[in-house]
Design an enzyme around this catalytic site. Structure first.
Site, PDB file in Angstrom:
ATOM      1  N   GLU A 295      -4.360 -47.686  38.193  1.00 54.53           N
ATOM      2  CA  GLU A 295      -3.186 -47.735  37.746  1.00 54.53           C
ATOM      3  C   GLU A 295      -2.342 -47.909  38.967  1.00 54.53           C
ATOM      4  O   GLU A 295      -2.333 -47.057  39.831  1.00 54.53           O
ATOM      5  CB  GLU A 295      -2.777 -46.451  36.992  1.00 54.53           C
ATOM      6  CG  GLU A 295      -3.516 -46.349  35.705  1.00 54.53           C
ATOM      7  CD  GLU A 295      -3.002 -45.202  35.067  1.00 54.53           C
ATOM      8  OE1 GLU A 295      -1.754 -44.798  35.320  1.00 54.53           O
ATOM      9  OE2 GLU A 295      -3.268 -44.616  33.936  1.00 54.53           O
ATOM     10  N   GLU A 349       5.792 -49.575  26.466  1.00 57.35           N
ATOM     11  CA  GLU A 349       5.287 -48.882  25.125  1.00 57.35           C
ATOM     12  C   GLU A 349       6.368 -47.825  24.587  1.00 57.35           C
ATOM     13  O   GLU A 349       6.505 -46.708  25.390  1.00 57.35           O
ATOM     14  CB  GLU A 349       3.891 -48.237  25.511  1.00 57.35           C
ATOM     15  CG  GLU A 349       3.078 -49.148  25.942  1.00 57.35           C
ATOM     16  CD  GLU A 349       1.792 -48.491  26.445  1.00 57.35           C
ATOM     17  OE1 GLU A 349       0.720 -47.865  25.827  1.00 57.35           O
ATOM     18  OE2 GLU A 349       1.590 -48.539  27.750  1.00 57.35           O
ATOM     19  N   LYS A 352       5.974 -44.107  23.842  1.00 57.50           N
ATOM     20  CA  LYS A 352       5.556 -42.981  25.101  1.00 57.50           C
ATOM     21  C   LYS A 352       6.508 -41.798  25.135  1.00 57.50           C
ATOM     22  O   LYS A 352       7.601 -42.057  25.157  1.00 57.50           O
ATOM     23  CB  LYS A 352       4.992 -43.553  26.485  1.00 57.50           C
ATOM     24  CG  LYS A 352       3.768 -44.616  26.365  1.00 57.50           C
ATOM     25  CD  LYS A 352       3.471 -45.051  27.816  1.00 57.50           C
ATOM     26  CE  LYS A 352       2.819 -44.068  28.409  1.00 57.50           C
ATOM     27  NZ  LYS A 352       2.339 -44.468  29.685  1.00 57.50           N
ATOM     28  N   GLU A 358       8.612 -44.326  31.836  1.00 52.47           N
ATOM     29  CA  GLU A 358       7.192 -44.062  31.087  1.00 52.47           C
ATOM     30  C   GLU A 358       7.016 -45.212  30.023  1.00 52.47           C
ATOM     31  O   GLU A 358       6.058 -45.726  29.899  1.00 52.47           O
ATOM     32  CB  GLU A 358       6.865 -42.769  30.606  1.00 52.47           C
ATOM     33  CG  GLU A 358       6.538 -41.700  31.665  1.00 52.47           C
ATOM     34  CD  GLU A 358       5.328 -41.907  32.079  1.00 52.47           C
ATOM     35  OE1 GLU A 358       4.339 -42.465  31.776  1.00 52.47           O
ATOM     36  OE2 GLU A 358       4.976 -41.587  33.421  1.00 52.47           O
TER      37      GLU A 358
END
Length: 420
Positions: A295, A349, A352, A358
């Site tokens: 990541e 997203e 999240k 985030e």
């Protein structure tokens, strides 16, 4: 598969087959004579070693949102962007079915909540592999199982204690099912497992982590798995904006840092973070283990205390990361080991939890359009077709078989075309 296909693939050149004219379009500069010469080279029917990563670039496909494209549209998006390496954080069957026949290489994830169950019950591990891996092979190209995510250093000792057992049981399950030479077992670590990563050569594993980390590394060393690192210059900069040059974090021109102990210079933070992991591995006795970045990314929007989370910075980081990976080079400490990176993440997203950043790491928005331009196309209308198919796409659709059985036919076809 023809000899010229293999050799051109190995040289990482770009060729396309025009389906309308049935002609090979060479954009790499090869002459017709060289093409014909390569087409008659005899290549033995030897299966290449199985690898869990092709090239240098991959992406994490997170799905903590109910407004992102369906898995089949995601396959279209990934193929259009020519991103072959994909990681998911579970083994959702709708995704596995959609990826069937795509040629994309998929690492599935065992969620942290399932790790203890797999650790304490080998039969459950075997059943999980049968249900979530074996059942989808060979159509879906599953190349790895990620056992949990960022468990060590996370503060849950009971989960940390279960990690090695889960990894072993899942590996034994793949071995029993004769998949161990095709499925790589791994787990990703955050930088919380390190005690000190500046300068990189000083890095070691935290004492609280060593008791779990060393046996895990011994097992991974035995089965040939890499050390998987989640490395975020974004987070390092957010936490220390007064001490870190943002240009150093963004791969832009800067003075860099000098690691006196190792006599190495670093012009970007990601390389330094990776080499810190290599230093920790060496200190623990695992000098030969490869580090793969599972990541990394940069948020395009954040809270008030995340001022660096901007579209401009996200564009710069991800564009420069692509350029850096395209050079196919290693880090200062491991110059001959070509760096492999999975970018986080495919989509923003919105469900999240945590900081605003985030929810804004995506290269693409929820509707499949690009969040910012780093050279990838967004989703297009299904009516927008193309008459050109790359060799990688052709291979992804299942072209296989003995090299000898098709070599003569391929060579003859190429020769007949060019002399007709």
């Amino acid at each position: 598969m023809c000899g010229w296909q293999l050799l051109l693939y190995w040289t990482n050149r770009t060729e396309f087959w025009d389906l309308q004219s049935n002609a090979m379009i060479l954009v790499s500069g090869f002459s017709v004579r060289l093409l014909i010469a390569l087409s008659v080279i005899v290549i033995p029917n030897v299966s290449p070693a199985v690898e869990a990563f092709t090239g240098t670039y991959g992406i994490n496909y997170g799905r903590i949102a109910d407004n992102i494209p369906s898995p089949d549209k995601v396959v279209t998006l990934l193929r259009a962007a020519k991103i072959k390496n994909v990681r998911i954080y579970d083994a959702d069957h709708s995704v596995l079915k959609a990826f069937s026949g795509s040629g994309l290489e998929l690492v599935v994830g065992l969620p942290n909540g399932n790790v203890k169950n797999m650790s304490y019950n080998p039969d459950n591990a075997l059943a999980w592999v049968k249900e979530n891996v074996l059942a989808f092979l060979p159509g879906t190209n599953i190349v790895g199982i990620a056992v949990g995510n960022e468990i060590l250093g996370g503060g849950d000792d009971s989960l940390a204690e279960a990690l090695l057992g889960a990894a072993k049981n899942l590996y034994n399950a793949t071995k029993e099912l004769k998949l161990d030479d095709a499925i790589q077992i791994s787990t990703a670590h955050s930088q919380a497992v390190f005690s000190d990563s500046y300068p990189p050569s000083n890095c070691t594993f935290k004492e609280s982590v060593v008791q779990y980390m060393k046996p895990l590394l011994e097992f991974f060393s035995q089965i040939g798995s890499p050390f998987c690192l989640n490395a975020y210059p974004f987070l390092a900069y957010i936490y220390n904006p007064g001490q870190i040059d943002i240009n150093y974090a963004l791969f832009k021109s800067n003075d860099g840092i000098y690691d006196e102990k190792a006599d190495l210079h670093y012009d970007n933070m990601l390389d330094a973070q990776i080499d810190a992991a290599y230093a920790a591995l060496e200190d623990a006795g695992f000098r030969k283990m490869e580090v793969i970045v599972t990541e990394t990314g940069w948020a395009s929007h954040g809270d008030q205390n995340e001022a660096a989370a901007t579209v401009g910075n996200a564009t710069t980081y991800n564009y420069n990361l692509r350029k850096r990976l395209a050079k196919r080079k290693g880090t200062p400490r491991r110059p001959k080991s070509v760096l492999k990176v999975y970018v986080f993440a495919l989509f923003n997203e919105y469900q999240k939890p945590g900081a605003t950043s985030e929810r804004n790491f995506g290269l693409f928005k929820a509707d499949g359009s690009i969040a910012y331009d780093i050279g990838f196309p967004g989703l297009k209308s299904s009516s927008a077709g193309s008459s050109i198919l790359s060799l990688k796409d052709i291979r992804g659709q299942g072209w296989s078989g003995s090299y000898y059985s098709v070599l003569t036919a391929c060579a003859s076809a190429v020769l007949l075309f060019f002399i007709s």
